[in-house]
Design a protein around this motif. Sequence first.
Motif: not given
Length: 810
Positions: A510-516
């Motif tokens: 459920g974490h914010l979707p972070v890639r960059s």
Amino acid sequence: MAESWVSSILLVDGSPADLLALETVLEPLGQRLVKASSGEEALARLLTEEFSVLLLAVELPGLDGFETVRLLRQRLSRPLPPLLFMAAARRDADHVRQGYALGAADYLLKPLDADILRTKVSVFLPLHLAAHRAEEQLRFQASILENVQDSITVTDFSGRIVYWNKGAEALFGYPAREMLGQTPQLLYPDQDSAALIRDMERIIEGENYVGEWRARRKNGALLWVDIKTSLMRDASGKGVGFIGVSKDVTARRNAEEALRESELKYRLATLAANDAIWDWDIASQVLHWNLSVQTLFGYAPHEIEPVFTWWHERVHQEDRERVTRDIDGVIERGEQKWEDEYRFRRRDGTFAHVVDRAFAVRDATGKTVRMVGAMQDISQRKHAEHDAGQAFLRAEKEKRTAEIFSRLGLAFASELDREKLVQRVTDEATELTGAAFGAFFQNLVNEKGESYYLYTLSGVPREAFERFPMPRKTLIFAPTFEGTATLRLEDVTQSPGYGKNPPYRGMPEGHLPVRSYLAVPVKSRSGAVLGGLFFGHPEPGRFLKEHEQLVEGLAAQAAVALDNSLLYLQAQRAISVRDEFLQVAAHELRTPITSLKLKVQSLLRTAGAAGPPLPMEKLHDRLEDVDRIVGKLSGLINELLDISRITAGNLRLTLEEVDLASLVREVALRFEAQAAQVHVPIHVMNHNPLVGRWDRLRLEQVVTNLLSNALKYGSGRPVHIDTQADGTHARLRVRDEGIGIAPEALSRIFGRFERAVSERHYGGLGLGLYITRQIVEALGGAVRVESTPGQGSTFTVELPLEPASAQATS
Ligand code: ADP
């Protein structure tokens, strides 16, 4: 051939005796003699067999000789052999003439003369031989036609095939019996009847037609034939049909095709030495590359799979459908060329812009079976084009960035409210970087000395974050919170530290979707890490070097603003502390002055009053009170003077040999009376001399301050003083068992006007410890405190025996 030639002579007579006689007469000629006894029998023989001479009796049972000849003429396709009629002598001349009219070579009357008969027949034999030879030649020629490798066909004007040789059978696979009567169109799938008719008309007008047509064999295979068609004429020169000569040229066409193809490849190769050349076999889906595919796009040889899908998968997702559709179209429509521009994935995951040009290679049937192409990397050109376009955008963006910065600068200069400031920084930085969300974590220390974070968010509601624990010093966060470096990740999930930290091993559910990911530490001028700016985006590769630089600039400005706001806070506090001090000071000064005034007024009253004078003893007591109060007042005033001196940097030291142990004893002695009043014992622990070079009066001040505090805040319990030598240093310890000091106040009480007690319970200006520290530090030493609230405090002073301070004068 002539020598061995034996011909057949047909003898036809109704009388067996006459037949036998004929046989006997002609036997010596050595030819085969065939006998028939009726016209019908003769007819049957002649229709099935060839004869060189026909001897036919006119009078016959049934059909007579004449009638037989007439029927023969109708039925027989070839010419009649030389005909000799034999008739009874009684026939008239008209009858004879009728015989000749039927084509008879002679008309013999019975009874026949044996010699004449034999001679006449023998005359006709060579004639027949000659005819036979001519025929033989024709047959020979026909057999040549038949056996020639080429296909020879004749089509009449109605479009029906009337001649079909062996060559035609070999070429097209159909035997003559299947093709005679058919139209040639059956053989040529590409030729429509209108075109065929046009060709025929031109041939009738006298042109010879030459061409190469695709033909279909009986078994369905396709082949290329070279066709020459011309008009066939009869003896009179009149056109009667078309004669076509064809041969198989498939092999030659294939060879030419192969040559074209190899030329094409060669041309591609020389044209594009740096291009990635590919060769795709459509049926098998095998696709080979030359070496350039490695150098251009960074693939290792073992990573290249020679299949169509390997290429296909590397075409950028957004281009793939279009590219595939175009290629399919070219193949389906049987077009020659394909060309497109698209993005192709390099080994490192980035995309190259390529121009891909290909030629279709078709088989004999015209079907596209292969494609050979050259792929050229035009990324640099694209970038140049892109850069030009971007330059304008960039200028625009820089303008906007400058605006944001100047806006922020203004805000920073005026905004002293930390919370608003931090929110502002977070919002603007999130906008500048194009991040999906941003956060500013402030590194703060609570009263217990534990660090914690205050955070400000942008782009996401607070709830999105609240479910997660505070950032931990994982591999990813550590560099930011330790202030070591800016961290920019194309893709967090690909970073080496990702997923290594328990308990989540990656992003918590459920974490914010972070890639960059981009994180920049915010450091104050002093180097302390004030916190960190964090930015995230759900797509990889969103943050660029320029974003990193922008945020670093912003972080530096934000740090200054935060420092300023901290200074402002401190200044505000200092002002309020000073205001408080002024009140306290006024109170502190007024109290002794009031009691001094009272004492003096009472003395004056006594002196002016009638009555017995005040006894000396009492007068002394009262004057002693006055002196004590004046002493206290001058002490207060001295403290104030010291403060202004210290603040002005004018604390002058007079260094001399001082024995700290005896100094402590002297000061303690001065407090004896005061201590005795409240029944507090002062224990001086060590009496060994402890000599150093110090300022005696200032040192007395230090001991006085610490001792008076110990008595003041000591709750009436014993006070312990201890001096000790420690190598190059002297150590002084003053310990009480009093109220103690709250932990959060420990560092503060050495500050100017700082107090940790209520003014209502304890008098004082909050200057004693400040002055103490200033003196100790001027002597090159240090002062510290340890305390447990309710249990007492221990103040420790450490002084070098030889101060190196340049401030000191002796
Ligand atoms: P003052 O005693 O005039 O208030 P000081 O600078 O001497 O000012 O001390 C500052 C503060 O430190 C005091 O107000 C008091 O709260 C605290 N303090 C100093 N010495 C002690 C002590 N021995 N025990 C408890 N508190 C102390």
